[in-house]
Design a protein around this motif. Structure first.
Motif, PDB file in Angstrom:
ATOM      1  N   GLU A  93      45.890  52.689  32.640  1.00 34.78           N
ATOM      2  CA  GLU A  93      45.337  52.656  33.993  1.00 34.78           C
ATOM      3  C   GLU A  93      44.800  51.252  34.263  1.00 34.78           C
ATOM      4  N   TYR A  94      44.759  50.908  35.568  1.00 35.07           N
ATOM      5  CA  TYR A  94      44.133  49.661  35.976  1.00 35.07           C
ATOM      6  C   TYR A  94      43.812  49.786  37.454  1.00 35.07           C
ATOM      7  N   ASN A  95      42.879  48.985  37.929  1.00 32.42           N
ATOM      8  CA  ASN A  95      42.514  49.030  39.347  1.00 32.42           C
ATOM      9  C   ASN A  95      42.983  47.756  40.042  1.00 32.42           C
ATOM     10  N   ARG A  96      42.722  47.673  41.349  1.00 32.23           N
ATOM     11  CA  ARG A  96      43.232  46.579  42.150  1.00 32.23           C
ATOM     12  C   ARG A  96      42.586  45.249  41.758  1.00 32.23           C
ATOM     13  N   GLN A  97      41.297  45.297  41.347  1.00 29.41           N
ATOM     14  CA  GLN A  97      40.629  44.049  40.973  1.00 29.41           C
ATOM     15  C   GLN A  97      41.292  43.422  39.743  1.00 29.41           C
ATOM     16  N   ALA A  98      41.772  44.289  38.821  1.00 30.94           N
ATOM     17  CA  ALA A  98      42.472  43.763  37.658  1.00 30.94           C
ATOM     18  C   ALA A  98      43.770  43.067  38.070  1.00 30.94           C
ATOM     19  N   VAL A  99      44.460  43.651  39.023  1.00 32.08           N
ATOM     20  CA  VAL A  99      45.716  43.045  39.496  1.00 32.08           C
ATOM     21  C   VAL A  99      45.447  41.684  40.130  1.00 32.08           C
ATOM     22  N   GLU A 100      44.341  41.621  40.929  1.00 30.42           N
ATOM     23  CA  GLU A 100      44.026  40.348  41.581  1.00 30.42           C
ATOM     24  C   GLU A 100      43.696  39.271  40.551  1.00 30.42           C
ATOM     25  N   LEU A 101      42.957  39.628  39.498  1.00 24.31           N
ATOM     26  CA  LEU A 101      42.609  38.629  38.495  1.00 24.31           C
ATOM     27  C   LEU A 101      43.817  38.243  37.640  1.00 24.31           C
ATOM     28  N   TRP A 102      44.713  39.233  37.369  1.00 23.52           N
ATOM     29  CA  TRP A 102      45.908  38.908  36.578  1.00 23.52           C
ATOM     30  C   TRP A 102      46.907  38.074  37.383  1.00 23.52           C
TER      31      TRP A 102
ATOM     32  N   TYR B 101      35.143  40.652  34.816  1.00 21.69           N
ATOM     33  CA  TYR B 101      34.898  40.161  36.176  1.00 21.69           C
ATOM     34  C   TYR B 101      34.970  38.644  36.171  1.00 21.69           C
ATOM     35  N   ASP B 102      35.250  38.149  37.355  1.00 22.65           N
ATOM     36  CA  ASP B 102      35.481  36.715  37.547  1.00 22.65           C
ATOM     37  C   ASP B 102      34.148  35.965  37.527  1.00 22.65           C
ATOM     38  N   ILE B 103      34.044  34.936  36.694  1.00 17.87           N
ATOM     39  CA  ILE B 103      32.839  34.093  36.654  1.00 17.87           C
ATOM     40  C   ILE B 103      33.211  32.633  36.894  1.00 17.87           C
ATOM     41  N   THR B 104      34.359  32.430  37.535  1.00 15.34           N
ATOM     42  CA  THR B 104      34.801  31.053  37.755  1.00 15.34           C
ATOM     43  C   THR B 104      33.790  30.270  38.585  1.00 15.34           C
ATOM     44  N   ASP B 105      33.365  30.874  39.707  1.00 14.45           N
ATOM     45  CA  ASP B 105      32.385  30.188  40.555  1.00 14.45           C
ATOM     46  C   ASP B 105      31.055  30.021  39.814  1.00 14.45           C
ATOM     47  N   ARG B 106      30.697  31.082  39.132  1.00 14.50           N
ATOM     48  CA  ARG B 106      29.432  30.997  38.401  1.00 14.50           C
ATOM     49  C   ARG B 106      29.508  29.952  37.298  1.00 14.50           C
ATOM     50  N   LYS B 107      30.714  29.859  36.675  1.00 16.61           N
ATOM     51  CA  LYS B 107      30.902  28.870  35.623  1.00 16.61           C
ATOM     52  C   LYS B 107      30.754  27.459  36.193  1.00 16.61           C
ATOM     53  N   GLN B 108      31.356  27.253  37.345  1.00 16.13           N
ATOM     54  CA  GLN B 108      31.214  25.944  37.972  1.00 16.13           C
ATOM     55  C   GLN B 108      29.762  25.681  38.351  1.00 16.13           C
TER      56      GLN B 108
ATOM     57  N   HIS C  32      43.966  29.212  37.181  1.00 19.57           N
ATOM     58  CA  HIS C  32      43.165  29.713  36.063  1.00 19.57           C
ATOM     59  C   HIS C  32      41.923  30.427  36.581  1.00 19.57           C
ATOM     60  N   VAL C  33      41.546  31.457  35.864  1.00 21.26           N
ATOM     61  CA  VAL C  33      40.349  32.242  36.185  1.00 21.26           C
ATOM     62  C   VAL C  33      39.585  32.483  34.891  1.00 21.26           C
ATOM     63  N   THR C  34      38.285  32.235  34.952  1.00 23.25           N
ATOM     64  CA  THR C  34      37.421  32.510  33.797  1.00 23.25           C
ATOM     65  C   THR C  34      36.755  33.859  34.010  1.00 23.25           C
ATOM     66  N   VAL C  35      36.876  34.738  33.004  1.00 19.75           N
ATOM     67  CA  VAL C  35      36.320  36.080  33.126  1.00 19.75           C
ATOM     68  C   VAL C  35      35.449  36.376  31.912  1.00 19.75           C
ATOM     69  N   LEU C  36      34.537  37.317  32.146  1.00 23.47           N
ATOM     70  CA  LEU C  36      33.739  37.878  31.052  1.00 23.47           C
ATOM     71  C   LEU C  36      34.214  39.291  30.823  1.00 23.47           C
ATOM     72  N   VAL C  37      34.600  39.617  29.561  1.00 23.60           N
ATOM     73  CA  VAL C  37      35.146  40.926  29.240  1.00 23.60           C
ATOM     74  C   VAL C  37      34.097  41.742  28.484  1.00 23.60           C
ATOM     75  N   ASN C  38      34.063  43.049  28.793  1.00 27.79           N
ATOM     76  CA  ASN C  38      33.206  44.002  28.102  1.00 27.79           C
ATOM     77  C   ASN C  38      34.095  45.171  27.681  1.00 27.79           C
ATOM     78  N   ILE C  39      34.300  45.329  26.395  1.00 28.29           N
ATOM     79  CA  ILE C  39      35.291  46.281  25.884  1.00 28.29           C
ATOM     80  C   ILE C  39      34.587  47.332  25.045  1.00 28.29           C
ATOM     81  N   ARG C  40      34.951  48.602  25.287  1.00 32.58           N
ATOM     82  CA  ARG C  40      34.448  49.724  24.506  1.00 32.58           C
ATOM     83  C   ARG C  40      35.637  50.567  24.053  1.00 32.58           C
ATOM     84  N   PRO C  41      35.587  51.102  22.813  1.00 34.38           N
ATOM     85  CA  PRO C  41      36.679  51.988  22.386  1.00 34.38           C
ATOM     86  C   PRO C  41      36.543  53.357  23.030  1.00 34.38           C
TER      87      PRO C  41
END
Length: 879
Positions: A201-210, A294-301, A269-278
């Protein structure tokens, strides 16, 4: 089993017939009947029937028994409660009455299924309550040959309430809908994979970031839908080595805010922070994983910009920090770390006034109001550093607002002014002490004001003053205790007032013994502080003392205590060493002023006394002049009297003897002329008369002749004086061994005083004996002339005589005094007291020097003596 059996059982067990075991309003009350007397069952069948009835009636599941037509034959209490009717209302009615209108066909079909099959018929439908409420239930009906009525088969039906399950299913459906909505519309990109890495499964935000949409179940696109991935250091990250693969494989348990750089197919390029759980099944086995990123590109800048800004802010020496709306620190620069000692990790998230224990110059509420009104505020604050030291800062606050105009954060810039502020405070204290000393009359007036000034200006809690005790000066006593608050530290103040300190003991004793200021950072840890336990109990720690002295003269010690542990402040000690010297000079100046005032007063008194003495002296001089004029006349009369006395004595003495000699000589001559015999006795008589005349003439000439008497010949001269035959009254001389005189002039005056006194006693005393004494008394060497005659009835008149004046004058010339006394027993005593003088004794042996005692001449006599010095040469001739 018959229907009335159930109703009789309900009556027998005294259960109420309401739906919930209580009477309903639309049900008529059952009249009470006499309690039936039941007989004991006699067979096991009857006992089994009884147990069945109990199990049926009190079963937790609703049970209803109806016939082929659906008419209710039996119903238990649970079914009555579910249908909201009493058992009496239900028994005998068609069960279809309890079914909702739309579900009645389902119930009829259920009856047909029961009649056509021996298996259990199960149907889900809705019951209808009395109030029209729909009750979802599940009917499970089973036909049994054990229940018969009139040879017809009855059907036992279990009614299962589905209300809670329906409600739970509805909740689950809504939750699922919300989850789907959040999954697709949420701001966070989410996707899941199975254990093989295939995307499920995936949502629309994942598609936009990919930047592309992967196909579900595509085995060629595993673990992540991105085109490429890179690590934070810029190295390429293969898909089978990405964090998602490691979590599914069990290499790591979870990933929290892992940073990954994604490259899209278009090269962006997009910088993201990932949070993964099994994802795990009921047995705890991993079935896949979920990744929320989620996208942290702006925050990174922004962070990079902020990091650059923070780097620049770290270059300043001011402490700069940012606080959120709750005053929690969100930024802490290098200057703040250097000033306060807290690292960035220790400070972030803390409330500023709690971390730094801020002392505000005005109320925090007032500061906030001004900040919200003007968007800025500035003022002085006192902060406590990590090591406990206090710093004074100029703090400048700037308020930042969000898009809605609400306060978002506060930029605080703090510039340390501790040294400057302390210098100002010390100058203020120095000036205040100088002003206090200039306005005070004494040290007692100045000490309380100085103690209060130091405590209030420099932030010390307690100040006291110690001074040596007045008895021996070997211990210090506390004479004054002051503090920033009168009610604080009562035990410490009371202990100070009772304490006595020897040199070297405690802070005051050390300052006393060394005559230097003393500092202790924490008195509670010092073994040489007698009040350490009381100080610890009342929270006092740092203390210092400085001596008050001028030169080597010690006056006292001032001592101060603080609630804080303070490091040694050399500048402060130097300042108070100067203040101690300044107070000492003040005391010295006041003493000099007091001495000058006393000298002035003494001089004024002496001037007054001298003026008075001059007036007295002038009066005496005037009297003396008058007296001298009288004396001149009296001297003339004395001369006449002396001439008369000499003539009288020559006439009565010498002339009589010469007349007798002439008469006898004439008699002898007549006898010789007549040739008569001359008697030898007559010749001897003439010789005797001539000798007597010669003796009288010699005595008279001796009385008129001036004798020069010195100190060595005084006793001999006096002995010769008393041995003279001219005295009518016997005289004798007594000399005590302690009598000693070395002044020749004084010896001459004493002799003439003695001779005048002896002459007067012979003339006027009518005494039997005259005694001349030389002795040593407590008042000095003394000459006494004592007679046992008639005494002096009028001493005042006698003192006005010329003889007394002459003797008194001679006594004054020696610096002595003359006294005239006439005891009640009779007689007269003339005493001349000679002041003691110390001069080498003529009888001293082996170089011994006898002590010479001196006595001050009375002022009156001293004033008179100089005016009579011209008479000194005449004194010896008088008398």
């Amino acid at each position: 089993m018959k229907g009335k059996k159930a109703t009789s059982d309900a009556g027998k067990r005294a259960f109420r017939d309401g739906a919930n075991g209580t009477y309903q309003r639309n049900v008529a009350a059952v009249k009470s009947k006499p309690r039936p007397v039941f007989r004991q069952p006699k067979t096991e069948l009857e006992q089994a029937i009884e147990r069945y009835v109990d199990l049926f009636d009190f079963a937790p599941i609703a049970y209803v028994t109806f016939d082929r037509a659906g008419r209710v034959e039996q119903v238990n209490f649970a079914a009555a409660r579910l249908l909201r009717r009493s058992r009496r209302q239900l028994i005998g009615i068609t069960f279809a009455v309890c079914i909702t209108k739309e579900d009645t066909p389902l119930f009829l079909h259920h009856l047909m299924e029961c009649r056509s099959s021996d298996d259990a018929a199960v149907t889900e439908l809705c019951l209808k309550g009395i109030d029209g409420e729909k009750i979802p239930v599940l009917l499970s009906t089973t036909g049994t040959s054990g229940l018969m009525k009139d040879g017809a088969r009855l059907y036992q039906t279990a009614i299962i309430d589905l209300t809670e399950r329906k409600r739970f299913e509805h909740t689950i459906r809504r939750s699922e809908e919300r989850y789907r909505t959040l999954f697709n519309l949420g701001p966070t990109a989410v996707y899941t994979i199975d254990t093989s890495g295939v995307i499920q499964e995936y949502n629309r935000q994942a598609v936009e970031l990919w930047g592309r949409e992967p196909a579900l179940g595509d085995t060629d696109q595993r673990f992540c839908g991105s085109f490429k991935m890179f690590r934070p250091d810029g190295s390429l990250m293969p898909h089978d080595q990405c964090p998602m693969a490691e979590v599914v494989s069990g290499k790591i348990s979870v990933v929290h805010n892992g940073e990954v750089l994604i490259e899209r197919p278009d090269g962006s390029h997009v910088t993201v922070l990932v949070n993964i759980r099994p994802l795990k099944n009921d047995r705890g086995e991993i079935t896949g994983a979920i990744n929320c990123f989620y996208d942290i590109t702006d925050r990174k800048q922004t962070e990079e910009q902020l990091a650059e800004q923070a780097r620049l802010l770290d270059l300043t020496i001011d402490a700069i920090l940012v606080r959120d709306a709750q005053d929690r620190i969100t930024y802490w620069n290098h200057g703040a770390r250097e000033l306060y000692g807290y690292s960035r990790e220790e400070a972030l998230g803390k409330v500023t006034h709690e971390l730094l224990r801020t002392v505000h110059s005005q109320s925090l509420i007032h500061i906030r109001k001004k900040l919200e009104r003007d968007n800025r505020w500035s003022g002085e604050l006192v902060h406590t550093c990590k090591d406990g030291t206090k710093v004074i800062v100029i703090s400048r606050w700037s308020l930042d607002r969000d898009a809605k105009g609400m306060p978002a954060s506060i930029l605080e810039t703090n510039t340390e002014i501790t040294n400057r502020k302390r210098a100002e405070q010390r100058r203020s204290v120095d000036l205040a002490v100088t002003r206090t000393l200039s306005e005070s009359r004494s040290l007692d007036d100045a000490v309380p004001r100085i103690l209060r000034t130091v405590c209030e200006t420099l932030g010390w809690e307690v100040g006291d003053f110690w001074a040596p005790n007045t008895t021996g000066g070997r211990v210090l006593r506390c004479l004054e205790v002051r503090g920033s608050s009168v009610a604080k530290f009562p035990k410490f103040k009371a202990a100070s007032r009772k304490l006595e300190l020897a040199p070297g003991m405690g802070l005051p004793g050390r300052a006393w013994s060394n005559l230097k200021p003393v500092w202790i950072s924490d008195v509670t840890r010092d073994n040489n502080v007698p009040r350490a336990s009381i100080a610890a109990e009342e929270g006092l720690h740092a203390g210092f003392a400085f001596p008050i002295s001028f030169g080597k003269n010690f006056l006292g010690v001032m001592e101060f205590f603080s609630l804080e542990i303070r490091k040694l402040d050399e500048d402060l000690l130097k300042m108070f060493a100067g203040i101690g010297s300044q107070i000492g000079q003040f005391v010295q100046r006041k003493r000099a002023e007091d001495a000058a005032q006393k000298s002035k007063e003494l001089l004024e008194r002496l001037v007054q006394q001298r003026t008075k003495a001059l007036r007295v002296t002038n009066a005496k001089l005037e009297n003396e002049i008058e007296r001298r004029k009288g004396l001149e006349g009296e001297i003339l009369s004395v001369s006449d009297r002396e001439q008369q006395r000499l003539g009288q004595e020559l006439h009565d003495g010498l002339c009589q003897h010469l007349t007798a000699v002439a008469f006898m000589a004439h008699s002898i001559a007549m006898r010789l002329k007549n040739h008569r015999v001359i008697d030898a006795a007559d010749i001897e008589k003439i010789a005797q008369l001539v000798n007597d005349a010669a003796s009288d003439t010699r005595n008279l000439s001796r009385a008129l002749h001036r004798m020069d008497v010195d100190a060595a010949g005084l006793v001999t001269a006096l002995q010769d004086l008393v041995d003279r035959e001219i005295w009518r009254t016997p005289c004798r001389l007594q000399v005590r061994p302690s009598f000693r005189i070395d002044d020749d002039s004084a010896a001459a005056h004493l002799f003439r005083i003695a001779r005048e006194a002896v002459i007067n006693a012979n003339k006027h005393a009518q005494a039997r004996e005259i005694v001349v004494k030389l002795e040593n008394s407590r008042q000095g060497m003394v000459l006494r002339v004592i007679d046992d005659g008639v005494g002096c009835l009028n001493a005042a008149k006698l003192k006005q005589g010329l003889g007394f004046h002459i003797m008194n004058y001679r006594a004054q010339l020696m610096g002595g005094r003359l006294e005239l006394d006439s005891p009640k027993t009779g007689g007269t005593c003339v005493s001349c007291y000679l002041p003691r003088r110390v001069s080498p004794s003529r009888n001293a042996k082996n170089g011994e020097q006898p002590a010479e005692l001196t006595e001050t001449v009375p002022s009156g006599a001293a004033a008179v003596v100089p005016s009579f010095r011209h008479l000194k040469r005449q004194g010896a001739a008088i008398g």
